[in-house]
Every structure is written in C-alpha cells, then in structure tokens.
Design an enzyme around this catalytic site. Sequence first.
Site, PDB file in Angstrom:
ATOM      1  N   ASP A 177       4.887 -43.984 -17.171  1.00 24.56           N
ATOM      2  CA  ASP A 177       5.455 -42.926 -16.338  1.00 24.56           C
ATOM      3  C   ASP A 177       4.632 -41.637 -16.477  1.00 24.56           C
ATOM      4  OD1 ASP A 177       7.877 -42.327 -14.696  1.00 24.56           O
ATOM      5  OD2 ASP A 177       8.195 -40.789 -16.211  1.00 24.56           O
TER       6      ASP A 177
ATOM      7  N   GLU B  53       0.935 -44.554 -13.843  1.00 24.48           N
ATOM      8  CA  GLU B  53       1.436 -43.825 -12.669  1.00 24.48           C
ATOM      9  C   GLU B  53       0.633 -42.535 -12.587  1.00 24.48           C
ATOM     10  OE1 GLU B  53       5.222 -41.575 -10.658  1.00 24.48           O
ATOM     11  OE2 GLU B  53       4.897 -41.484 -12.809  1.00 24.48           O
TER      12      GLU B  53
HETATM   13  C1  NOJ Z   1       8.176 -41.012 -12.200  1.00 19.55           C
HETATM   14  C2  NOJ Z   1       9.261 -42.020 -11.946  1.00 19.55           C
HETATM   15  O1  NOJ Z   1       8.757 -43.011 -11.105  1.00 19.55           O
HETATM   16  C3  NOJ Z   1      10.407 -41.250 -11.351  1.00 19.55           C
HETATM   17  O2  NOJ Z   1      11.408 -42.104 -10.845  1.00 19.55           O
HETATM   18  C4  NOJ Z   1      10.953 -40.309 -12.372  1.00 19.55           C
HETATM   19  O3  NOJ Z   1      11.951 -39.504 -11.781  1.00 19.55           O
HETATM   20  C5  NOJ Z   1       9.856 -39.381 -12.924  1.00 19.55           C
HETATM   21  N1  NOJ Z   1       8.639 -40.061 -13.197  1.00 19.55           N
HETATM   22  C6  NOJ Z   1      10.312 -38.734 -14.195  1.00 19.55           C
HETATM   23  O4  NOJ Z   1      10.410 -39.704 -15.213  1.00 19.55           O
END
Ligand code: NOJ
Length: 549
Positions: free
Chosen positions: A211, A265
């Site tokens: 993440d 990500e």
């Molecule tokens: C990215 C995640 O995909 C999302 O759903 C989340 O709200 C944020 N990061 C914070 O963790």
Amino acid sequence: MTGREARPWWRDAVVYQIYPRSFADGNGDGVGDLAGIRRRLSHLVELGVDALWTSPWYVSPMADGGYDVADHRDVDPLFGTLEEAEALIEEVHRAGLRIIVDLVPNHVSSRHPWFRAALAAGPGSPERGRFHFRAGRGADGELPPNDWTSYFGGPAWHRVTEPDGTEGEWYLHLFAPEQPDLDWEHPDVRADFEHTLRFWLDRGVDGFRIDVTDALVKEAGLPDRADHRPGTPLPWADQPGVHEIYRSWRRLTDSYPGERMFVGELWTPDPERFARYLRPDELHTAFNFPFLKAPWDAEELRGVIDGTLAAHAPVGAPATWVLSNHDTTRHVTRYGRRDTAFAFDGGSRHADPVDLRLGTRRARAAALLSLALPGSAYVYQGEELGLWEVEDLPAAVRQDPTLRQSGESDPGRDGCRVPLPWSGSAPPFAFTPPGAARPPWLPQPGEWKDLTVTAQTGDPSSVLELYRTALRLRRAEPGLGDGSLAWLPAAPGVLAFTRPGGLTCVVNLSAEPVALPEHEAVLLSSAPLDGGLLPADTAAWLRTTGPGR
Ligand code: NOJ
C-alpha cells in the site's frame, strides 16, 4: 523448458483482486468474508486467472475498509479467523493458484496498541517516536505543524488531547485521522514489518501488494509543501530512503523457497523514478496506473503502452496492465462518459452522464487489449461481469471516509465496492447465504440480475464468457504474457500489434469500422465482426503469420 514455464510466475500472471468485504458473504452478516472466498474459489478457477490478491483481512476497526490495520498478524473477526486464512492459502494452492496479501506499511489504525500507547505516554515519550508527533504552530500550538493535506481531504494533521486533558501535540495522517503515519526512521517499525512479512511468508503466501509504496519515508524536517521545488519529489513521497526498505524486504523474500513477489502501489508520475522501485534488488512489479488513467483514445493509449515498456525495459521488470481497482471508478462507467480519463478529482465527474452500453462495449475491447499486452495483468472483482460504478448510492449508506473528509464534495469509492451479484433475479443475488441476518453492506442495483455469474455463464455474448475465453487462449498461447511486442501499421484511431508466435491484437478506437489486417483466423473478438471489418470500439485477436512462426 522454453517460454512461460521457464519464467517466474509473476512475469505473466493474471491476478484477480478480491476486495473481501464485497466478494462473498459466508456467515450472513452482510459483509464478505474468508468463508465466502473459500466457497467461491471455483469462480476464479473457472475464470482462468493465475493468482488472487486480497485487500486487507487483518484486525481493523474498518475506518478505511481494513486499510487501517490494528494487528497485521491476525484476521479481523468480521472476516473470520487466522485458521481460516491458513486454510484458504492451502486451498488456493491446491486449486493451482497463487495468493498475494496486502501489506499496509505507511500507517496503522489509531486503535493499534502502539498508537494507544503513544497517546497515553504523552509528548516526548519513546512511544510517540514511532509516529510523527509534532507541536503545533501558532501562539498556542493551535495550527497544524505544516501545510500538508490528507489524500482524503482536509489537513494531514490531527491534534490530540493529552493525558492531562490539555490540547496537545498533532500527529500526521496522510489518509484518515484513524490512520496515523508510522515513522520509518524508527527501528521498531522496520523490525515489526519484517516480522509481519515472515509471518505470512511462513504461512505460504506467494507475495505482497504494498500500500502507498512511495510514502513511507518523509523528507527530514517535514517541510511545507509551499516550499516544494518543482521537479523534485513532494516531501511525503518518493524520498530516496524508501529504496533501502525495499532492498531489505527483497533480501528477506529471496531467502524463502519458491517465487515470492511484491507488487507496489505506485502512483509516481515520473517513469524513470517509478522504474527505480523495480530494480532487480527491489520490487518485482508495480501497478501501471498511467494505463488505468488513460482516456479511450488510440494515440494516448499507444503513448502509455510505449512509455510503460520503455520504463520497464532498463530494469528488466515485467509491466502490469490494470483497468480498475477498489479505489477507482469502474471502467465501464469511465469509458461511457464523454471524458473517459480517470483522475482523483474530488468526484467532479461523478454527475456526468454515462452511456453504459458504450462503456461496456469499450470495456470488452479494453479487456482484450490489456490481456494481449506484454507482462502481467490485474482483474478487479466484478470487471469480469461488466459491473459498472454504482453512482446513485445514497449518502446515508456510503462508508468511504473520503465522503466525510471532503465535506461531502467527493462521493468516495463505495460505488466500485458494491457486493458482487452471483445468482438469482433480485438482490442480494446470493452474495449472502440463504436466511442471512443482514442485507449486503451496500445495496446492489436490481439491473445486475442480468450480470450475475449464473446469468452470464454459457452465454457466449456475455462479458464473463469473453474473459473466460480470453484467459483460456492466453494460457494456451505461448507468445502472450511477458515478452516483446511489434506494432503494425494501422489507420488513425486503431492500435494493432503482434506478439511472438503470430497472435495479433487489433483495437478500433475510431468511430468507423476498419479493415482487419491480413490474418489466418479470428481467434476472438469483443463484438461480432461486420464481414471483414472491425466495428468501432471493438478488439480482436487474430492468428497471423508472424515472427517466430
Ligand atoms: C491505497 C488503498 O488502495 C486505499 O484503499 C487506501 O484508502 C489507501 N491506500 C490508504 O491505505
């Protein structure tokens, strides 16, 4: 061994994203869970994907759908138990699939024992050192320590009431106030995440989705955004020190048997900086968001495809192709709007008219495009059913913190998280088991009766059967997945490329039908062909006599 069997699985894999709250509910409380995933695993096998990635299932107060983790090494009772997660991992492997779990290292839940201890211990305590606590600005510390804003809206700082009842320090949260950012300079933080990695690796997971990969390390001194120099990374993103963390994680996963992997990500806009995360001693792969964000336009898509391949080539990493996920407007809806690009724009496109027929037609073509491109691909649950963004959810049922933090100007991400329709002619479409105590946690549109797995199964014109056929062909076709691509000459508005072995993919993004390139056979098309012509917003896979054949 040549080709795909000789390569690590993650270079070619089609990965299905499960958002556990919305996939399938096994216990009837209206929320998806591990029992539901286990019961519906056959859907993934029949679909023909290689792996699944599950969004977080860890202990969490669910302030951000589980991305607010209170214990990374246990399962939230809402989803089930650790024993069920272990059983699921085993069943996934027995079914011939791999499993990637989510890792949320930038922040924890405000209910995490570390954060509770930090609140209780007060200013200057070692407990606060694991987070970014600072005194406020202004005469009484009444102003946030800097000008950073949260991704969900509003300031990125929250002021605490100290144990003695006074208004005290502020802490940093790039997302919701319930998600305090960890300070990655602190050795406890590093050690704890290594522990978590080992915990899940020991339980057999094949990889981790990371993440907000680029946000862990903050610029020293937490300088104001206003002082940011153009051309340099923002002070909370893509700081040089973050790479050492991923190098140490890579050493750790490499010490395990099997081919364990990371997918980052990364929204990093600069392709060269993006590729740094994919150097051979860092992460294996990262999500390709420029592809997801691109409008339905041949020139723009070709630019993104070329840019993606050029960015990945020097580091030797495979590209990924992503059309949707649990944070973005479903692509059936995006492609049915006048402006077909995606941006986190505070929901400004939300009220734009949508032509769902057109969006679905384009989404079908986009599926054939993304599954023919070199590398690995991601399928977000429900895209294989042609689900659209549910834009008319009443504010009262919406749960995404973005809605609240943006002062309701942004509807948030609930519209892409509506529970899946499995069978039946009315909600809950077997998302919940018979006799369930609660309805699905978000209401499903009645029109989804035509989009259930059961309704689409066996219908050759359905989106589901298109995905199943495309995935079967992709497995059988040695030239698909990782490897090279050669563009073919094509009319304006048309993308045409060939893969080793002679499979050609043609996508017509123009408004007129176009002639197909020379071919021996049509293997698959996203809409019926019009004689020898490829209609507008249609893609086809052709057998051609190509290089290597
Ligand atoms: C990215 C995640 O995909 C999302 O759903 C989340 O709200 C944020 N990061 C914070 O963790």
